[in-house]
Structures are given as C-alpha cells and as structure tokens.
Design a protein around this motif. Structure first.
Motif, PDB file in Angstrom:
ATOM      1  N   THR A 161       0.648  -1.149  -0.147  1.00  0.00           N
ATOM      2  CA  THR A 161       0.006  -0.044   0.129  1.00  0.00           C
ATOM      3  C   THR A 161       0.950   1.336   0.045  1.00  0.00           C
ATOM      4  N   LEU A 162       2.001   1.283   0.580  1.00  0.00           N
ATOM      5  CA  LEU A 162       2.979   2.344   0.954  1.00  0.00           C
ATOM      6  C   LEU A 162       3.490   2.723  -0.422  1.00  0.00           C
ATOM      7  N   MET A 163       3.949   1.677  -1.418  1.00  0.00           N
ATOM      8  CA  MET A 163       4.434   1.937  -2.665  1.00  0.00           C
ATOM      9  C   MET A 163       3.221   2.226  -3.486  1.00  0.00           C
ATOM     10  N   GLU A 164       2.235   1.803  -3.638  1.00  0.00           N
ATOM     11  CA  GLU A 164       1.006   2.052  -4.491  1.00  0.00           C
ATOM     12  C   GLU A 164       0.667   3.321  -4.261  1.00  0.00           C
ATOM     13  N   LYS A 165       0.565   3.981  -2.959  1.00  0.00           N
ATOM     14  CA  LYS A 165       0.113   5.429  -2.750  1.00  0.00           C
ATOM     15  C   LYS A 165       1.334   6.517  -2.923  1.00  0.00           C
ATOM     16  N   ASP A 166       2.615   5.925  -3.044  1.00  0.00           N
ATOM     17  CA  ASP A 166       3.515   6.850  -3.042  1.00  0.00           C
ATOM     18  C   ASP A 166       4.398   6.689  -4.229  1.00  0.00           C
ATOM     19  N   SER A 167       5.401   5.655  -4.104  1.00  0.00           N
ATOM     20  CA  SER A 167       6.368   5.418  -5.246  1.00  0.00           C
ATOM     21  C   SER A 167       5.747   5.336  -6.515  1.00  0.00           C
ATOM     22  N   TYR A 168       4.646   4.375  -6.521  1.00  0.00           N
ATOM     23  CA  TYR A 168       3.984   4.045  -7.828  1.00  0.00           C
ATOM     24  C   TYR A 168       3.718   5.345  -8.703  1.00  0.00           C
ATOM     25  N   ARG A 169       3.035   6.325  -8.004  1.00  0.00           N
ATOM     26  CA  ARG A 169       2.616   7.482  -8.681  1.00  0.00           C
ATOM     27  C   ARG A 169       3.818   8.190  -9.328  1.00  0.00           C
ATOM     28  N   ARG A 170       4.767   8.510  -8.576  1.00  0.00           N
ATOM     29  CA  ARG A 170       6.003   9.081  -8.923  1.00  0.00           C
ATOM     30  C   ARG A 170       6.680   8.368 -10.119  1.00  0.00           C
ATOM     31  N   PHE A 171       6.644   7.059 -10.115  1.00  0.00           N
ATOM     32  CA  PHE A 171       7.223   6.215 -11.365  1.00  0.00           C
ATOM     33  C   PHE A 171       6.579   6.535 -12.586  1.00  0.00           C
ATOM     34  N   LEU A 172       5.211   6.419 -12.443  1.00  0.00           N
ATOM     35  CA  LEU A 172       4.452   6.731 -13.704  1.00  0.00           C
ATOM     36  C   LEU A 172       4.636   8.262 -14.245  1.00  0.00           C
ATOM     37  N   LYS A 173       5.005   9.043 -13.481  1.00  0.00           N
ATOM     38  CA  LYS A 173       5.471  10.502 -14.056  1.00  0.00           C
ATOM     39  C   LYS A 173       6.982  10.528 -14.487  1.00  0.00           C
ATOM     40  N   SER A 174       7.693   9.362 -14.080  1.00  0.00           N
ATOM     41  CA  SER A 174       9.160   9.446 -14.199  1.00  0.00           C
ATOM     42  C   SER A 174       9.747   9.390 -15.496  1.00  0.00           C
ATOM     43  N   LYS A 175      10.911  10.025 -15.766  1.00  0.00           N
ATOM     44  CA  LYS A 175      11.302   9.786 -17.002  1.00  0.00           C
ATOM     45  C   LYS A 175      11.468   8.514 -17.641  1.00  0.00           C
ATOM     46  N   LEU A 176      12.142   7.747 -16.742  1.00  0.00           N
ATOM     47  CA  LEU A 176      12.348   6.130 -17.002  1.00  0.00           C
ATOM     48  C   LEU A 176      11.148   5.622 -17.608  1.00  0.00           C
ATOM     49  N   PHE A 177       9.757   5.789 -16.974  1.00  0.00           N
ATOM     50  CA  PHE A 177       8.636   5.479 -17.560  1.00  0.00           C
ATOM     51  C   PHE A 177       8.084   5.896 -19.001  1.00  0.00           C
ATOM     52  N   MET A 178       8.426   7.292 -18.917  1.00  0.00           N
ATOM     53  CA  MET A 178       8.016   7.850 -19.980  1.00  0.00           C
ATOM     54  C   MET A 178       9.068   7.195 -21.178  1.00  0.00           C
ATOM     55  N   GLU A 179      10.109   7.128 -21.156  1.00  0.00           N
ATOM     56  CA  GLU A 179      10.969   6.545 -22.185  1.00  0.00           C
ATOM     57  C   GLU A 179      10.375   4.756 -22.354  1.00  0.00           C
ATOM     58  N   LEU A 180      10.306   4.267 -21.456  1.00  0.00           N
ATOM     59  CA  LEU A 180       9.712   2.893 -21.715  1.00  0.00           C
ATOM     60  C   LEU A 180       8.395   2.914 -22.391  1.00  0.00           C
ATOM     61  N   SER A 181       7.469   3.917 -22.279  1.00  0.00           N
ATOM     62  CA  SER A 181       6.303   4.042 -23.138  1.00  0.00           C
ATOM     63  C   SER A 181       6.408   4.466 -24.458  1.00  0.00           C
ATOM     64  N   GLN A 182       7.583   4.650 -24.723  1.00  0.00           N
ATOM     65  CA  GLN A 182       7.615   5.272 -26.230  1.00  0.00           C
ATOM     66  C   GLN A 182       7.662   4.113 -27.259  1.00  0.00           C
ATOM     67  N   PRO A 183       7.055   4.309 -28.466  1.00  0.00           N
ATOM     68  CA  PRO A 183       7.127   3.320 -29.451  1.00  0.00           C
ATOM     69  C   PRO A 183       8.258   2.396 -29.665  1.00  0.00           C
ATOM     70  N   LEU A 184       8.482   1.253 -29.978  1.00  0.00           N
ATOM     71  CA  LEU A 184       9.454   0.474 -30.116  1.00  0.00           C
ATOM     72  C   LEU A 184      10.332   0.907 -31.394  1.00  0.00           C
ATOM     73  N   THR A 185      11.599   0.967 -31.231  1.00  0.00           N
ATOM     74  CA  THR A 185      12.554   1.589 -32.519  1.00  0.00           C
ATOM     75  C   THR A 185      13.413   0.330 -32.540  1.00  0.00           C
ATOM     76  N   GLY A 186      13.436  -0.303 -33.603  1.00  0.00           N
ATOM     77  CA  GLY A 186      14.433  -1.478 -33.696  1.00  0.00           C
ATOM     78  C   GLY A 186      14.060  -2.784 -32.952  1.00  0.00           C
ATOM     79  N   ASN A 187      14.510  -4.108 -33.415  1.00  0.00           N
ATOM     80  CA  ASN A 187      14.254  -5.099 -32.765  1.00  0.00           C
ATOM     81  C   ASN A 187      15.196  -5.932 -31.866  1.00  0.00           C
TER      82      ASN A 187
END
Length: 211
Positions: A161-187
């Motif tokens: 619950t602690l991770m869900e309400k705190d770290s998880y929300r920041r993770f979804l806004k993080s640069k890391l997650f944004m990069e992982l959400s980009q369309p694939l380029t190459g195989n």
C-alpha cells in the motif's frame, strides 16, 4: 685509524643504530594513494546497467492501470526497482519480493528464512529496514513463533500500500517510465553503461535489470 666497529664504545654503536633507523624512516616512501583510475573503473562498474529487453507500449499501458499489474510483471517489477534505487528506497520492493518467495518455501526451511527476513527488513535498525508501524512490527515478531506462509502477510500488505500510494505514482510520472512508454525502434535487445552525465533516459526502450 678506525679499527672496526668492535672497538667502538657501546654507546657509539647505539647512537649509530638510532641514526640509521631515523634516516631509514625518513627515506621510506609513503604508500602511494590508491590509483584514481582504478577507483573510477570501480565506479563505472557500479553504474553499469544491463538491459534485458524492450517493452511494448501495450505492456506499459497495463502498468498504468494498476500497481498490481506493474509489480506482478517481471519487466515492470525490474523497471520499478530501478526507479526505487534512484530514490534510495529499494528495500520496499526487495521486502515484497522476499515475502512472495517466502510463501513458496518448504516447511522445513521456513523458520530460518522467516528469521532472516525479519532481521533484514523488519527488526528495528535492521540493514534494510522498511517503514512499518510498531504494532505491525511486533505482530510479525510474534508470528515467528508459529511460522507459516502468512507470517508476513500484514507487513507485506502495508508495504504494498505504501508503494502503491507513493512511489508508484511518482514512477508513472518519471522520465524512465516515459521512455519505456515510447514506441519501439528496432528489434535488437540493448545493453548500456552510464557514462559521465549520460542517463538511462538517453536510451529509448531500455529496461534496467536488478539483482
């Protein structure tokens, strides 16, 4: 003329030895400082990030729908762990994973594993202490006396619950997650190493692994 050391008074011999010792001490070269290059190499090794594969946007979309979808997915858990490491709070996900592993432990090994988990993550001032209230901590301690698969159920739920309400929300806004959400380029899967000011965000679709 000098007839040899044997003919010199004992006090002279002692003085000569003392002088020789002092000169030897002064001439001794201090141990060279640790090679700076070697230190830098070690730091590079610590900063190395091995990437296991690429993530499809469809998969990352599932991670956005619920924390459970993220944490129960191997790639999602690795990415989330990498994010927590950047926040110096990886003990939370490590504890959660340890609890999941503990539930699969055979009865003959359960007592020892439970003791190790408690001493590493739950006990006050433990090496990787997680943020639990005193009542939950004490309940986990009592559960060690009748150890079974539910031994850390309450503590694990609190950390989830602690991770869900705190770290998880920041993770979804993080640069890391944004990069992982980009369309694939190459195989091809990729592998990278942080160098200087270069960051994981410079590499689209790269997912860091964790130990």
């Amino acid at each position: 003329m000098c007839k040899g050391l044997a003919d010199l008074p004992a006090t002279c011999l002692k003085s000569a030895k003392d002088i020789k010792h002092k000169i030897g001490f002064l001439l001794q070269k201090p141990d060279p400082p640790q090679d700076q290059k070697a230190l830098k190499e070690k730091e590079k090794e610590k900063a190395k990030v091995t990437v296991v594969n690429r993530i499809s946007p469809a998969e990352t979309e599932k991670w956005k729908t619920s924390f459970n979808n993220l944490i129960k997915n191997d790639d999602g858990r690795r990415a989330f762990t990498s994010f927590l490491q950047s926040e110096y709070s990886q003990e939370n996900i490590e504890f959660w994973v340890a609890c999941e592993d503990f539930k699969q432990t055979s009865m003959d090994k359960m007592n020892l594993k439970a003791k190790n988990i408690f001493e590493r993550y739950i006990d006050a001032d433990s090496p990787s202490e997680v943020n639990l209230d005193s009542a939950t901590r004490e309940q986990a301690r009592k559960n060690l006396e009748r150890c079974d698969a539910s031994c850390f159920e309450e503590a694990q739920s609190k950390i989830f619950t602690l991770m869900e309400k705190d770290s998880y929300r920041r993770f979804l806004k993080s640069k890391l997650f944004m990069e992982l959400s980009q369309p694939l380029t190459g195989n091809k899967p990729c592998s990278l190493e942080k160098k200087g000011k270069q960051h994981i965000s410079d590499y689209s679709q790269c997912l860091p692994s964790y130990a």
